[in-house]
Design an enzyme around this catalytic site. Structure first.
Site, short mmCIF file in Angstrom:
data_model
loop_
_atom_site.label_atom_id
_atom_site.label_comp_id
_atom_site.label_asym_id
_atom_site.label_seq_id
_atom_site.Cartn_x
_atom_site.Cartn_y
_atom_site.Cartn_z
CG ASP A 52 57.52 49.43 6.77
OD1 ASP A 52 57.91 48.53 7.55
OD2 ASP A 52 58.20 49.86 5.82
CG ASP A 104 59.24 45.53 9.11
OD1 ASP A 104 58.06 45.44 8.71
OD2 ASP A 104 59.81 46.62 9.34
CE LYS A 125 60.50 47.23 6.12
NZ LYS A 125 60.81 48.66 6.19
CD GLU A 165 57.72 47.07 12.00
OE1 GLU A 165 57.48 47.96 11.17
OE2 GLU A 165 58.88 46.67 12.24
CE LYS A 205 61.17 46.89 14.65
NZ LYS A 205 61.29 47.95 13.63
NE ARG A 228 57.09 54.32 14.60
CZ ARG A 228 57.48 55.31 13.82
NH1 ARG A 228 56.82 56.47 13.81
NH2 ARG A 228 58.52 55.16 13.02
CG ASP A 270 62.78 45.25 11.94
OD1 ASP A 270 63.54 46.13 12.37
OD2 ASP A 270 61.58 45.45 11.66
N1 BES Z 1 62.49 48.01 10.58
C1 BES Z 1 62.23 49.22 9.90
C2 BES Z 1 63.39 50.21 9.99
C3 BES Z 1 64.64 49.80 9.27
C4 BES Z 1 64.76 50.07 7.91
C5 BES Z 1 65.66 49.19 9.93
C6 BES Z 1 65.93 49.70 7.26
C7 BES Z 1 66.82 48.83 9.27
C8 BES Z 1 66.94 49.09 7.92
C9 BES Z 1 61.00 49.89 10.47
O1 BES Z 1 60.02 49.03 10.93
C10 BES Z 1 60.39 50.69 9.40
O2 BES Z 1 59.96 50.13 8.44
N2 BES Z 1 60.37 52.01 9.58
C11 BES Z 1 59.85 52.88 8.61
C12 BES Z 1 59.09 53.96 9.31
C13 BES Z 1 58.27 54.83 8.39
C14 BES Z 1 57.13 54.04 7.82
C15 BES Z 1 57.77 56.01 9.18
C16 BES Z 1 60.97 53.45 7.78
O3 BES Z 1 62.04 53.71 8.35
O4 BES Z 1 60.82 53.57 6.58
ZN ZN Z 2 60.67 47.17 11.54
MN MN Z 3 58.69 48.45 9.40
#
Ligand code: BES
Ligand code: ZN
Ligand code: MN
Length: 491
Positions: free
Chosen positions: A338, A261, A268, A340, A256, A342, A279
């Site tokens: 968010d 992000d 966020k 994204e 990824k 996947r 990210d």
């Molecule tokens: N890149 C983030 C995950 C992440 C968060 C990595 C904090 C490192 C530190 C990912 O793209 C994301 O935002 N995931 C969301 C998924 C949710 C919307 C189902 C998350 O973890 O909040």
């Molecule tokens: Zn992300």
């Molecule tokens: Mn995200």
């Protein structure tokens, strides 16, 4: 920082004597003349030194001794991980000390240590000494790293060959760290590809796709994420055919690479958002692992593929509720922009499977914050559709220190992604967020393919120094992947 394997201790170096826990005092005393044993004993006792890995006592010796400055360094029982910790502590102490050269005299303990362990010490020293100061223009003389060379003498037989391997892996790992550390105004999809162009000189075949090429292929999931950004998206494939047989790769590493992000329209919170420059840590690990494999000319046929996008809110950004069609043909209702990562990974998976038919796929991604809730910063999360593959990765993690912990997959979790309008939603309910993310990815894995997903959200960046890294980018995954390849894909 440089490692040198030598036969004599260079003049003017600070001499380091590694000592084993069981024989700490005896080994320390061997390094100095009998007349000074009382002084050394007093120093060891005063520091309550007992040879624990990473404990160290510094001595300034009187005239007449062969060396002036001596460091007694505990290495525990001399296990690989203990040697790594000792190296980290040593370099942590001396990096900005004003001293430029250390010489480690292994002769007293070499017969009790493995070449692999001593080489790992050297690798850890280089890794712990790495800093990225390119944007710091006002560092004072006293804040700048001074340590430039660690010379090792009296090493066990075979250390040079072991070090050659670990040197290559370390160079790959430091490449990953630089990518991860760069801010998103410097490192974006196009410049990520540019940074990887040097892999071609090592014999890696590079293929890059731009937005138009990906649109042609129907990568609607990946492009949906990218459409809110003025930066173009890229897919970068790095193929290392170390056996030269021209066949399809046995293993695909997929990363990824979200170079920033923001969350997109599902934006966020501001606090801590700067972290989302890393990210792309999965893509960084894949690029670094490919560099390591090429540098050490691994006899393996491996392809690394990374999906590179920036996730931004914009008038043209995708909206919650949008339905996109992935390259596989499966449709996705984007409930949360968010989630994204996947959406990027699914199209990369389809692309690599259609074009290269790998038997095994390992993807790496900073995929979910929920993973940090589960495992903190001690283990990456492992998901796999094959027990032997999972065991191989767990073992590689234990061997290298890039630890993993396995999570379950199953139909009940998979169902949570069903959508009323499309083939699936891109998020499930609140619970089991890391598992439903893995289930989403699994929907894009072809039958018969061994697949593992590593959610490394908690491992890419460190808020405090560790044995082999300062604060900041860790390079997690590179040593793990190298070991996994060395143990199972080389012949
Ligand atoms: N890149 C983030 C995950 C992440 C968060 C990595 C904090 C490192 C530190 C990912 O793209 C994301 O935002 N995931 C969301 C998924 C949710 C919307 C189902 C998350 O973890 O909040
Ligand atoms: Zn992300
Ligand atoms: Mn995200």
């Amino acid at each position: 920082m440089n490692i040198e394997l030598a036969t004599v201790i260079p003049a003017a170096a600070v001499v380091v004597v590694p000592v084993l826990k069981a024989r700490a005092a005896e080994l320390a005393l061997r390094a100095v003349a009998a007349a000074n044993h009382k002084l050394v004993n007093a120093a060891l006792e005063g520091a309550r030194f007992d040879g624990d890995p990473g404990s160290l006592v510094e001595l300034v010796l009187p005239d007449g001794e062969a060396v002036q400055r001596l460091v007694i360094l505990g290495i525990g029982e001399g296990q690989e991980g203990e040697l790594e910790r000792a190296a980290g502590a040593l370099v942590g102490r001396y990096l900005v000390s004003g001293h430029t050269a250390l010489a480690v005299d292994w002769s007293g303990v070499a017969s009790m240590l493995s070449a692999a362990g001593v080489a790992r010490f050297a690798a850890a020293a280089v890794q712990r000494g790495w800093r990225y100061d390119v944007y710091r223009t006002t560092l004072s003389e006293r804040q700048r790293p001074t340590l430039a060379t660690v010379t090792m003498v009296g090493t066990p037989d075979g250390t040079a060959a072991e070090w050659a391997h670990r040197d290559a892996v370390t160079q790959g790992l430091l490449f990953t760290r630089a990518l991860v550390t760069e801010p998103a105004n410097i490192l974006y999809p196009e410049s990520f590809v540019e940074r990887c162009s040097g892999l071609a000189e090592l014999g890696v075949t590079l293929t890059a796709l731009d937005d138009a090429a990906m649109r042609e292929l129907g990568m609607g999931a990946l492009l949906g994420v990218a459409q809110g950004s003025v930066r173009g998206a890229r897919l970068l494939a790095m193929h290392w055919d170390g056996r030269g047989d021209g066949g399809n790769p046995d293993l695909a590493l997929v990363g990824k690479g979200v170079t920033f992000d923001t969350g997109g329209i599902s934006i966020k919170p501001a606090a801590g958002m700067e972290d989302m420059k890393w990210d792309m840590g999965g893509a960084g690990a894949v690029a670094g692992a490919m560099r390591a494999l090429a540098l050490r000319k691994a006899r393996a046929n491996v392809i690394g593929v990374v999906g590179l996008v920036e996730n931004m809110p914009d008038g043209n950004a995708q909206r919650p509720g949008d339905v996109v069609t992935s390259m596989s043909g499966q449709t996705i209702e984007v409930i949360n922009t968010d989630a994204e990562g996947r959406l990027v990974l699914c199209d990369v998976l389809t692309w690599v499977q259609r074009n290269y038919r790998p038997g095994t796929i390992v993807d790496l991604a900073t995929l979910t914050g929920a993973m940090i809730v589960s495992l903190g910063h001690e283990h990456g999360g492992l998901f796999a559709n094959d027990d032997s593959l999972a065991d191989q990765l767990l073992a590689a993690g234990k061997a290298t220190g890039d630890l993993l912990w396995r999570f379950p997959l199953g139909d009940a979790y998979n169902k949570l992604l069903d959508s009323p309008i499309a083939d699936m939603k891109n998020v499930g309910p609140r619970g089991a967020g890391s598992i439903t993310a893995a289930q989403f990815i699994q929907r894009f894995v072809d039958p018969g393919v061994r697949w593992a997903h590593l959610d490394i959200a908690g491992m890419v960046w460190a808020d405090k120094p560790g044995a082999t890294h300062d604060k900041g980018a860790t390079g997690y995954g590179v040593r793990l992947l190298d070991r996994f390849v060395a143990d199972h894909f080389e012949r």
